[in-house]
Design an enzyme around this catalytic site. Sequence first.
Site, PDB file in Angstrom:
ATOM      1  N   LYS A   1      19.745  -1.391  -5.989  1.00 57.91           N
ATOM      2  CA  LYS A   1      19.138  -2.608  -6.529  1.00 57.91           C
ATOM      3  C   LYS A   1      19.831  -2.980  -7.832  1.00 57.91           C
ATOM      4  CE  LYS A   1      16.951  -2.262  -9.838  1.00 57.91           C
ATOM      5  NZ  LYS A   1      16.188  -1.733 -10.982  1.00 57.91           N
TER       6      LYS A   1
ATOM      7  N   ASP B   1       9.813   0.719  -9.125  1.00 56.31           N
ATOM      8  CA  ASP B   1      10.875   0.078  -8.345  1.00 56.31           C
ATOM      9  C   ASP B   1      10.698   0.261  -6.840  1.00 56.31           C
ATOM     10  OD1 ASP B   1      12.442  -1.131 -10.306  1.00 56.31           O
ATOM     11  OD2 ASP B   1      13.618   0.676 -10.674  1.00 56.31           O
TER      12      ASP B   1
END
Length: 302
Positions: free
Chosen positions: A11, A135
């Site tokens: 990410k 996350d």
Amino acid sequence: MKTVRLRAAAKINLYLEILGVRPDNFHELVMVLQSVDLADTVTLRAAPTTRVSCSHPLVPNDRTNLAVRAVEVLQKHTGIDEGVEIVIEKRIPVASGLAGGSTDAAAVLAGLNVLWDLGLTQRQLQSLGAQIGSDIPFCVTGGTALAMGRGEVLSPLPALKGVYLVLAKLADLQVSTAWAYQTYRREYLSEGTAPRARTSALLSAVASQEVARIAPLLHNDLERAVLPAYPQVSALREHLVSAGALGAMMSGSGPAVFGLARDRAHAEAVCAVLAGEPGLELFVCKTQQAGILMEESESSDL
């Protein structure tokens, strides 16, 4: 023996703003998150007890590994007491601001949903993931998203398709996420900050799919904490720009940085300029619209 193999995507943050400190002591965030095709491979096999192995020396094999925590959370939620063997093949640099540990945990949640035939929805997996790390909910779904709260409140954004970038990280450098946030909190955070206008400007640029519009709007509050303490990260960021990247920024708490490119050829040209630097990990990547991809699910009597 049933085996499930998954690809767990890295990410990047296109935007990260810290609004304040929440009552639970987490930070209130506004982020724009994007999956890229740099990925770990996570293999799961049924086993009497849970164990994790990874060839990377910095990846722990105990419950400090978020992948093990993912097993424990699912066991508690379902009442299943089976174990699992977890084998992680790392490609995402460790402790780099690319959510490598979180995406591996997301892969374990998604993989055990198949291995144990749980039938959980993606939303349920995200909720379980939020118990482990901020996350992980994004890593479960991936793609392009606006994240708020501590990162777990997600709104999908128009898919940012086929955007190329160069990821760069100094191989021997790690930055503590906790240190980065605490340093920012201590030195820069003022209460009651409102989101800046550039948030909406970036969202508009993402919707346009125009990389040249996105590049100047990249923003990461944590750079204010990390770059003065790690000038080599600042230098690497500037090197990406001087090599021709449309815009460059540190991802998350760093120290990985990325530079946006017009297309693959442009990304490879930028990468080539930096390729001679010693101790530098370089990757040409592309945005993708999935966080976890199933590579293989098979059963064997062996």
